[in-house]
Write an enzyme that holds these catalytic residues in place. Structure first.
Site, PDB file in Angstrom:
ATOM      1  N   ASN A 128       0.838  -1.198   0.000  1.00 53.26           N
ATOM      2  CA  ASN A 128       0.000   0.000   0.000  1.00 53.26           C
ATOM      3  C   ASN A 128       0.875   1.250   0.000  1.00 53.26           C
ATOM      4  O   ASN A 128       1.464   1.596   1.019  1.00 53.26           O
ATOM      5  CB  ASN A 128      -0.908  -0.052   1.242  1.00 53.26           C
ATOM      6  CG  ASN A 128      -1.783   1.172   1.386  1.00 53.26           C
ATOM      7  OD1 ASN A 128      -1.929   1.961   0.457  1.00 53.26           O
ATOM      8  ND2 ASN A 128      -2.368   1.334   2.562  1.00 53.26           N
ATOM      9  N   CYS A 131      -2.027   5.151   1.418  1.00 47.84           N
ATOM     10  CA  CYS A 131      -2.914   5.495   2.532  1.00 47.84           C
ATOM     11  C   CYS A 131      -2.980   7.017   2.675  1.00 47.84           C
ATOM     12  O   CYS A 131      -1.961   7.673   2.880  1.00 47.84           O
ATOM     13  CB  CYS A 131      -2.438   4.890   3.848  1.00 47.84           C
ATOM     14  SG  CYS A 131      -3.533   5.365   5.212  1.00 47.84           S
TER      15      CYS A 131
END
Lengths: 304, 246
Positions: A128, A131
């Site tokens: 990821n 975020c």
């Protein structure tokens, strides 16, 4: 009989439906409600090196056809995830799971990926870099092709598991970032993370969310997600996990036509805990009504 | 397990200023304790609305809600026969076995409803609860007669003195010199905090939070406790006094 199976970087998924990270915990809450082994897979809660409490409350705001969250990567840290959460998860979920890894530095991404690489139950790593809810973390790596490629190259060195880079829509050109990740050795791309948003309380005249802004998700963002998946699919040849506002079997078909090989479902799980089960049960009927025999055949169908 | 049910409204009427009572018919198998809540989906609103349950039986539930925003305003316009998509049996609820013979039950405003079934179960367990209910003013009073109908002492306090004791629930507590060995409470956080400071016995405190899912998936309502992070919706809404961090 229709065929809902798809191939994702060497994994055969019974169907393309995957609960998105941060909306499904480690699966236990949902395993009490239905057999989560009917899912294609699921992406577990975003994990960092250290334990994190996350952001102050309130973390949630209502929006038309969606919601804003600013949880801020609350998680027990990679070591506790491996020693406590995964053994518990394996009791209720018996398929390869997707590990969602976040970080505040290249070192942190590398350390977490190297550790999760040792876990047999992890079929795929979703990195990821998007975020929106933590300062200097996550998204700062996902906003330029160079830094996204750097994360990809470094984590590539420490794992043989398939790596999917999860991208942010809050950028000028998501396509160039996806292309840079592909060149740096990513096995696939996940998109989109949430759109940065804000609500203001008319009575207090202050932002509803304590952290002021947060990630906007839910049905409202579906057209943005479809557009970005379509654009990225034009430019890369690696598989895409498409997500953003998916809430029905028809949405799954649309996302696959745009170019997604698998489809993640996020905010819909929070409103209807049975959303993924319902979508999976609906898929064969929807496929039949659209004359689709095998889901594999429709991936990227809208590009032809 | 199925926790998603479709309830039919059988009653929906105002009982005090901005406060409505709603009865819902449907499957209540997921409820197991007093102090649990349900999470109501409303057309056109994305997130569900968590509302505590006053009482339930095998045929349905009974809730009170205060009109404070768009969701509760829409609920107040609904009529018997309409159906609601609800998640049922949410939250940990109160544990009636924790108290001694003299539990003190303290409710503030729309924090009172979940204490109704609690008090009924305490009486059923042979205990002698004393109930204190706090409101802003006399026109806010509701549920008082229902508590009194259990044949137990009920003290009312209003901030403006228009009914019962003038002041807060803690003022009513001081004036009454009650014997109590445990506290069960639900209400606005300042009231919970005042009660926490004013009492020196253990207890269970039910909290409110802005929730995302209501069943423990999203971490939208995590709070710090002395024993780690807890989700108000799932590990709460009832916390033990000993674990609370203000």
């Amino acid at each position: 009989m229709v065929d809902t199976r798809v191939q994702l970087s060497g994994l055969t998924l019974d169907n393309p439906v995957i609960p998105a990270s941060g909306t499904f915990g480690y699966g236990y809450e949902f395993a009490e409600l239905y057999d989560i082994n009917l899912l294609g897979s699921f992406s577990f809660k975003g994990t960092t090196r250290e334990a994190r409490y996350g952001n102050p409350l309130p973390r949630i705001a209502e929006c038309p056809a969606g919601m804003i969250n600013s949880v801020g990567l609350q998680n027990p840290g990679i070591d506790a995830v491996i020693s406590q959460e995964l053994p518990r998860m394996r009791k209720v979920f018996h398929k390869p799971v997707i590990a969602n890894i976040s970080g505040f530095s290249i070192d942190e991404y590398v350390e977490c990926c190297a550790k999760i690489d040792q876990e047999e139950c992890v079929g795929l790593i979703e990195v990821n870099v998007s975020c929106p809810n933590v300062h200097n973390g996550g998204m700062s790596f996902g906003v330029s092709p160079e830094s996204a490629a750097l994360v990809t190259r470094e984590v590539r060195k420490v794992t043989r598991k398939p790596i999917y880079i999860k991208l942010s829509p809050n950028v000028t050109d998501i396509v160039s970032i996806a292309v840079a990740c592909e060149k740096a050795g990513a096995d696939g791309i996940s998109l989109i993370n949430t759109l940065l948003g804000m609500r203001i309380d008319l009575r207090t005249r202050r932002p509803v969310i304590a952290n002021k802004m947060g990630g906007f998700s839910g049905r409202a963002i579906f057209p943005v997600a479809v557009r970005m998946v379509y654009q990225v699919a034009e430019a890369v040849s690696i598989p895409i996990m498409g997500m953003g506002g998916v809430s029905s079997a028809r949405d799954v078909v649309e996302m696959m036509l745009a170019g997604a090989t698998a489809v993640q479902v996020g905010a819909a799980n929070l409103v209807n805990p049975y959303a993924c089960r319902d979508i999976i049960e609906d898929l064969p009927r929807v496929m039949e009504s659209l004359g689709i025999h095998s889901l594999k055949e429709i991936i990227g169908g809208a590009h032809r | 397990m199925n926790i998603r049910e479709f309830y039919t409204i059988t009653e929906n009427r105002p009982v005090a200023r901005d406060v409505f009572k709603m009865r819902l018919a449907g499957n209540t198998a997921a409820f197991s304790r007093p102090g649990q809540f349900l999470n109501i989906a409303l057309d056109g609103l994305f997130l569900r609305r968590p509302i505590s349950v006053a009482d339930y039986d095998e045929k349905g539930v009974w809730i009170y809600y205060k009109v404070v925003g768009e969701g509760t305003r829409r609920m107040s316009a609904m009529i018997p026969g309409e159906t609601l998509d609800v998640l049922t049996g949410l939250g940990n609820g109160f544990d009636v076995t924790k108290s001694g013979v003299h539990p003190l039950v303290v409710g503030g405003g729309v924090g009172a409803p979940p204490l109704y079934r609690l008090t009924r179960e305490l009486c059923g367990a042979g205990k002698a609860p004393h109930v204190i209910l706090g409101f802003n003013t006399a026109s806010d009073l509701f549920l008082v007669a229902d508590f009194q109908a259990m044949g137990i002492p009920v003290t009312v306090a209003t901030a403006d003195g228009s009914a019962g004791v003038r002041g807060f629930v803690t003022d009513a507590l001081r004036e009454n010199e009650l014997p109590y060995d445990y506290v069960y409470t639900c209400g606005p956080e300042p009231m919970l905090h005042a009660l926490y400071d004013a009492t020196n016995v253990s207890g269970q405190y039910s909290f409110e939070a802005r929730m995302g899912c209501g069943f423990g998936a999203c971490m939208g309502c995590s709070c710090k406790t002395k024993y780690g992070y807890k989700r108000i919706c799932r590990d709460g809404p009832v916390l033990e006094k000993e674990e609370i961090v203000w």
